[in-house]
Design an enzyme around this catalytic site. Structure first.
Site, PDB file in Angstrom:
ATOM      1  N   VAL A  35      28.387 -37.095  -0.680  1.00  0.00           N
ATOM      2  CA  VAL A  35      27.712 -38.392  -0.670  1.00  0.00           C
ATOM      3  C   VAL A  35      26.224 -38.164  -0.483  1.00  0.00           C
ATOM      4  O   VAL A  35      25.802 -37.422   0.407  1.00  0.00           O
ATOM      5  CB  VAL A  35      28.238 -39.278   0.485  1.00  0.00           C
ATOM      6  CG1 VAL A  35      27.445 -40.577   0.569  1.00  0.00           C
ATOM      7  CG2 VAL A  35      29.720 -39.574   0.319  1.00  0.00           C
ATOM      8  N   ASP A  42      28.788 -27.587   8.847  1.00  0.00           N
ATOM      9  CA  ASP A  42      29.117 -28.701   9.748  1.00  0.00           C
ATOM     10  C   ASP A  42      30.472 -28.343  10.377  1.00  0.00           C
ATOM     11  O   ASP A  42      30.807 -27.153  10.433  1.00  0.00           O
ATOM     12  CB  ASP A  42      29.144 -30.026   8.957  1.00  0.00           C
ATOM     13  CG  ASP A  42      29.077 -31.250   9.863  1.00  0.00           C
ATOM     14  OD1 ASP A  42      28.006 -31.542  10.397  1.00  0.00           O
ATOM     15  OD2 ASP A  42      30.115 -31.918  10.053  1.00  0.00           O
ATOM     16  N   ALA A  81      22.515 -36.653   3.130  1.00  0.00           N
ATOM     17  CA  ALA A  81      23.725 -36.406   2.339  1.00  0.00           C
ATOM     18  C   ALA A  81      24.788 -35.811   3.254  1.00  0.00           C
ATOM     19  O   ALA A  81      24.498 -35.441   4.387  1.00  0.00           O
ATOM     20  CB  ALA A  81      23.422 -35.449   1.188  1.00  0.00           C
ATOM     21  N   LYS A  82      25.987 -35.738   2.782  1.00  0.00           N
ATOM     22  CA  LYS A  82      27.062 -35.090   3.546  1.00  0.00           C
ATOM     23  C   LYS A  82      28.216 -34.801   2.622  1.00  0.00           C
ATOM     24  O   LYS A  82      28.422 -35.510   1.631  1.00  0.00           O
ATOM     25  CB  LYS A  82      27.554 -36.011   4.666  1.00  0.00           C
ATOM     26  CG  LYS A  82      28.254 -35.285   5.795  1.00  0.00           C
ATOM     27  CD  LYS A  82      27.234 -34.699   6.760  1.00  0.00           C
ATOM     28  CE  LYS A  82      27.841 -34.087   7.971  1.00  0.00           C
ATOM     29  NZ  LYS A  82      26.820 -33.894   9.020  1.00  0.00           N
ATOM     30  N   GLY A  83      28.988 -33.793   2.960  1.00  0.00           N
ATOM     31  CA  GLY A  83      30.162 -33.471   2.164  1.00  0.00           C
ATOM     32  C   GLY A  83      31.354 -33.213   3.061  1.00  0.00           C
ATOM     33  O   GLY A  83      31.205 -32.923   4.250  1.00  0.00           O
TER      34      GLY A  83
END
Ligand code: GLU
Length: 424
Positions: free
Chosen positions: A68, A154, A113-115
């Site tokens: 995202v 993360d 952003a992040k995944g």
């Protein structure tokens, strides 16, 4: 059950709803006009991918993954990748929006952003973990790049996973693209000081918050919930500041000793047993009981949504420093505020990691390694500046540190959005 319903109704609440509530409040607090606020709130891009992976026994598992990009008005998307069996699209959206605010609070030139991949990495062999990492990287590759979107470690991902992501993108492009991820090992263009940078930032915030709140660090009691990449170094760092770490929890249990836990002995125990539970120089307590242990500083350093209203009602700390992302629910926030417990919010407290990522990205692009003291000095300066700005904003607005940090971040994102104008 659909992906998006999984969080709703659970004790931690819905992470995306929580961030939306906080960001909406912040945009109003910062006086951002409706037309710009409406552009800042929703994610720019949500990519959901099916990640087929061959397991060691020859069968194929099809996992679900996301990347995202919440907002890229201030720069390329930046944020980690987490592997966890409970990851949902709404959680990844929430974490991406938190990254937008976080990067703006510490004023580094990144968007958010992040995944995530919904998988339990603890049951995978190293070879399976590599195949998951590489296939997921391939599936989201079109979004990534040093000027587009830069992942980092993360929850449950580390420098090995970053190496595989970097190598996969490099193979696709036919050249080494070191700037496409941060949190790389040193020989692949990683930075000194990236490991432990989140914990260092949390420590800087703890020290400054205690000074401002009149809590004497010497002998102050700290509780750390989580003993992973962030929690484990924290136990050392806090102890070296003179705090007494009286309780530590991980997923299996917790250890409590009102006289303080010995960091080295605890670390040796975990190396042998894979958990803090059963640490001999302590009383065993339940992992959730740590929130009720009498202390001055409470540091949630695991997953989100743990400090709910009932838990906040039982917490005795003077200050909560959020090392995890999203540990406190909005209802929990209200209870802590009513009870006069200060909260140094995640978007400030745990920003040391992404600040070190910014330094690593800059070094990868320069092709020039900074020495450890340069990284350390700049990390301290950036964190201290953000802390000061947040504290001043909270005083000026008469609001909590969270609302102030979100307002500061939202204002900077809105300014970039305004300056860039609207395409086409
Ligand atoms: N995963 C870390 C965070 O949540 C670091 C992100 C990054 O360095 O991009 O802030």
């Amino acid at each position: 059950m659909g992906t998006d319903e999984r969080d709703a109704g659970e004790p931690g609440g819905d992470a995306w709803d929580a961030v939306t509530e906080r960001l909406t409040d912040a945009l109003a607090l910062a006086g951002v006009e409706e037309a710009v606020a409406r552009r800042v709130l929703p994610p720019e891009r949500v990519l959901e991918v099916a990640v087929p992976v061959r397991l060691d026994d020859g069968t194929v598992e099809v996992l679900t993954g996301w990347r995202v990009q919440h907002d890229t008005s201030r720069g390329p998307g930046k944020g980690g990748i987490r592997f966890h069996p409970d990851v949902t699209s709404r959680e990844v959206m929430a974490l991406a929006a938190e990254m937008t605010v976080k990067c703006a609070v510490v004023d580094i030139p990144f968007g958010g952003a992040k995944g995530g991949v919904r998988v339990d990495p603890t049951v995978l062999s190293p070879a399976e973990l590599e195949r998951v990492s590489r296939r997921y990287a391939y599936d989201i590759a079109r979004l990534l790049g040093p000027d587009r979107d830069i992942p980092a470690p993360d929850v449950n991902t580390d420098e090995r996973v970053m190496s595989w992501v970097m190598d996969t993108i490099s193979m696709l492009e036919g050249r080494s693209v070191t700037g496409v991820v941060t949190g790389k090992p040193l020989p692949l263009g990683g930075s000194y000081g990236h490991v432990g940078a989140t914990s260092t930032g949390v420590t800087i915030c703890t020290k400054a918050a205690c000074a401002r709140l009149g809590i004497d660090l010497a002998g102050a009691r700290a509780v750390v919930q989580g003993y992973g990449k962030v929690g484990a170094p924290l136990v050392y760092l806090l102890s070296s500041l003179g705090l007494r770490v009286v309780a530590v929890a991980d997923v299996h249990g917790a250890a409590y000793n009102p006289a303080g836990l010995d960091p080295a002995a605890l670390s040796e125990h975990v190396a042998r047993n894979d958990t803090v539970a059963g640490f001999p120089a302590a009383d065993p307590i339940g992992r959730d009981e740590v929130f009720e242990v009498a202390c001055d500083v409470l540091i949630p350093a695991a997953l989100g949504g743990v400090l709910t209203a009932p838990v906040a009602g039982r917490c005795s700390a003077k200050v909560v420093v959020e090392a995890a992302n999203g540990p406190t629910t909005p209802a929990g926030d209200r209870v802590l505020a009513e009870r006069g417990i200060a909260v140094v919010p995640d978007v400030l407290a745990n920003a040391g990691g992404v600040v070190a990522s910014y330094f690593e990205w800059a070094q990868s692009r320069q092709g020039y390694r900074w020495d450890p003291s340069t990284v350390s000095d700049r990390l301290h300066a950036t964190m201290s500046e953000a802390l000061e700005a947040t504290w001043q904003r909270a005083a000026a607005l008469g609001v909590s540190l969270r609302r102030a940090a979100f307002a500061l971040g939202a204002e900077r994102v809105a300014e970039a959005t305004r300056l860039r104008g609207l395409f086409p």
